[in-house]
Design an enzyme around this catalytic site. Structure first.
Site, PDB file in Angstrom:
ATOM      1  N   ASP A  94    -117.316 134.756   3.112  1.00  0.00           N
ATOM      2  CA  ASP A  94    -118.276 135.076   2.050  1.00  0.00           C
ATOM      3  C   ASP A  94    -119.644 134.505   2.424  1.00  0.00           C
ATOM      4  O   ASP A  94    -119.831 133.291   2.480  1.00  0.00           O
ATOM      5  CB  ASP A  94    -117.790 134.484   0.728  1.00  0.00           C
ATOM      6  CG  ASP A  94    -118.708 134.790  -0.449  1.00  0.00           C
ATOM      7  OD1 ASP A  94    -119.755 135.438  -0.249  1.00  0.00           O
ATOM      8  OD2 ASP A  94    -118.370 134.359  -1.568  1.00  0.00           O
TER       9      ASP A  94
ATOM     10  N   HIS B  67    -113.452 138.447  25.023  1.00  0.00           N
ATOM     11  CA  HIS B  67    -112.193 137.739  24.794  1.00  0.00           C
ATOM     12  C   HIS B  67    -112.019 136.559  25.741  1.00  0.00           C
ATOM     13  O   HIS B  67    -111.316 135.585  25.421  1.00  0.00           O
ATOM     14  CB  HIS B  67    -111.005 138.696  24.924  1.00  0.00           C
ATOM     15  CG  HIS B  67    -109.806 138.283  24.128  1.00  0.00           C
ATOM     16  ND1 HIS B  67    -109.409 136.972  23.965  1.00  0.00           N
ATOM     17  CD2 HIS B  67    -108.901 139.025  23.426  1.00  0.00           C
ATOM     18  CE1 HIS B  67    -108.314 136.929  23.217  1.00  0.00           C
ATOM     19  NE2 HIS B  67    -107.994 138.147  22.873  1.00  0.00           N
TER      20      HIS B  67
ATOM     21  N   LYS C  65     -87.355 141.451   3.992  1.00  0.00           N
ATOM     22  CA  LYS C  65     -86.729 140.179   4.367  1.00  0.00           C
ATOM     23  C   LYS C  65     -85.276 140.139   3.904  1.00  0.00           C
ATOM     24  O   LYS C  65     -84.397 139.649   4.629  1.00  0.00           O
ATOM     25  CB  LYS C  65     -87.499 139.016   3.752  1.00  0.00           C
ATOM     26  CG  LYS C  65     -88.801 138.664   4.450  1.00  0.00           C
ATOM     27  CD  LYS C  65     -89.422 137.438   3.786  1.00  0.00           C
ATOM     28  CE  LYS C  65     -90.652 136.958   4.501  1.00  0.00           C
ATOM     29  NZ  LYS C  65     -91.242 135.756   3.862  1.00  0.00           N
TER      30      LYS C  65
END
Length: 443
Positions: free
Chosen positions: A386, A167, A253
């Site tokens: 992909d 990280h 919401k």
């Protein structure tokens, strides 16, 4: 073929580097956004793809292209082939250094397990995922490598591409841009690959020399910080996924809209709030216990001057909210959670690096409380990655177990929906799933 776990055999272990002579020796100095992650656990993403072909076909017809595309992508993302080290002549300044010959650890394995079982959204044993995840090599005199890749074949069923990144090298925005670029090159779709990374760090702020404050905090508390930031999965840990469908999000919401006078009600806000409440209920905390929520905020576009979206490195801050467990588990718990998080979101927007010099102390204080934290973002579009084999059937982020986090991404199957990943004990997973499903019926 050595066997590293039950049913898993290593077929190849090598290094992949940028093409020779294409990248000069280079160093990226750490900013204060980077140094705070020096002792954190790595970030792991696992992409599952249906692939109904034998191992021999993959090795002969796919693997060469996959590796050459990785090499070409590392020419642009060369820091990921490098190492974290102290800058020469300094005891405090770290950098991400690349030199000719540096490479990414690349492993190819074969697995005789059940691809369908491992790649589902249902609760799966965490130990079943572990053999698919590459480990970062131990540091050497030149520093610590920052990325490892493993490709695992399930003959005639599927292929898994797993990427582990330290990280401190970069955040999820940068690492997912790298994976997307690699996939586009493998699939022969370079024209739709993400824009190249942006490396200029000259405009990244260091307010009140917060880098030194982070470093001094890390240096004096390294062992305790590492133990706080890295939690190990319990023996009975399960990996699972739940999805908030677009209609669920619409209802949540609408429920929050009457409360949202002082904050914007967004999709990610209601997803965070709902997951927080469900987890508090699943863990059956004492009512008076203070529970904490930690969420990342992308600072790129909010700095002055702003950084481009392609900025490579870490550029996220950690932001916090807290509440009493009893308030969140009560009748209006979701609305309370949404309001608390919404106000925290607005504070982030008003000043993403305000009081940054206080972050080291705040991080340690909150880490001791083991907050629910968040990794990932629907903006990363992980289900669009992909390699030429179609969209992934599943994307997992097993590294969330290191910090007790949840992962969030876009849904594979429905635009506007949000996928939430968890690593919990089996009883907690079952309780969370029950609250997650049943409570939605109240809206």
């Amino acid at each position: 073929m050595p066997e590293v776990a039950s049913g898993v055999r290593i077929l190849e272990s090598s290094g992949v580097a940028p093409p020779p002579g294409t990248v000069p020796e280079s160093s990226l100095p750490f900013t204060f956004f980077d140094i705070g992650w020096l002792y954190s656990g790595p970030v792991q993403r696992v992409f599952f793809y249906p692939f109904p072909h034998p191992t021999s076909y993959f090795l002969d017809s796919v693997l060469p292209t996959l590796k050459s595309a990785l090499s070409a992508t590392l020419r642009e993302f060369f820091p990921l082939a490098g190492k974290i080290r102290l800058a020469p002549g300094s005891d405090t300044r770290y950098e991400l250094h690349y030199a000719e010959g540096d490479s990414v650890s690349f492993t190819v394995a074969e697995h005789d397990g059940d691809f369908g079982q491992l790649s589902g959204s249902h609760a799966r044993e965490y130990t079943g995922i572990v053999p698919l995840i590459p480990q970062l090599p131990e540091p050497d005199d030149g520093g610590r490598k920052v990325m490892a890749v493993q490709v695992t074949l399930f003959p005639n069923r599927g292929v898994v591409v797993a990427v582990t990144v330290h990280h401190a090298a970069c955040d999820g925005s940068s690492s997912t841009q790298f994976v997307a670029s690699w996939a586009c090159r493998t699939a022969g779709k370079e024209k739709v690959a993400p824009a190249p990374p942006f490396f200029d760090r000259s405009s990244v702020p260091n307010p009140n020399d917060v880098y030194s404050k982070f470093f001094n905090s890390l240096a004096s508390n390294a062992q305790s910080i590492e133990s706080m930031m890295i939690q190990f999965a319990p023996p009975d840990a399960f990996v699972g996924t739940v999805t908030l469908k677009s209609d669920d999000i619409r209802k949540l919401k609408e429920a929050v809209s009457s409360e949202a006078n002082s904050f914007r009600c967004s999709t990610i806000l209601v997803a965070y709030a709902y997951a927080w409440v469900c987890l508090v209920k699943a863990r059956v905390y004492d009512e008076d216990k203070t529970v904490h929520f930690a969420f990342p905020g992308n600072c790129r576009e909010r700095l002055q001057p702003p950084l481009p979206a392609e900025y490579f490195g870490n550029c996220i801050g950690g932001y916090f909210a807290e509440a009493k467990a009893g308030d969140l588990a009560g009748e209006d718990g979701f609305l309370r959670a949404a309001r608390i998080l919404g106000e925290a979101f607005e504070r982030f927007k008003a000043g993403p690096v305000k009081d940054a010099e206080k972050w080291p102390e705040k991080y340690q204080e909150i880490a001791l409380q083991q907050p629910l934290s968040v990794a990932g973002s629907p903006r990363f579009k992980v289900y669009d990655v992909d390699f030429g084999w179609g969209r992934p059937a599943k994307v997992d982020m097993p590294s969330i177990t290191w910090v007790g986090a949840i992962s969030v991404s876009e849904s594979r199957d429905e635009q506007g929906a949000v996928e939430i990943g968890l690593v919990l004990s089996k009883p907690e997973m079952e309780s969370f799933a029950a609250h997650f499903s049943d409570d939605l019926k109240l809206f």
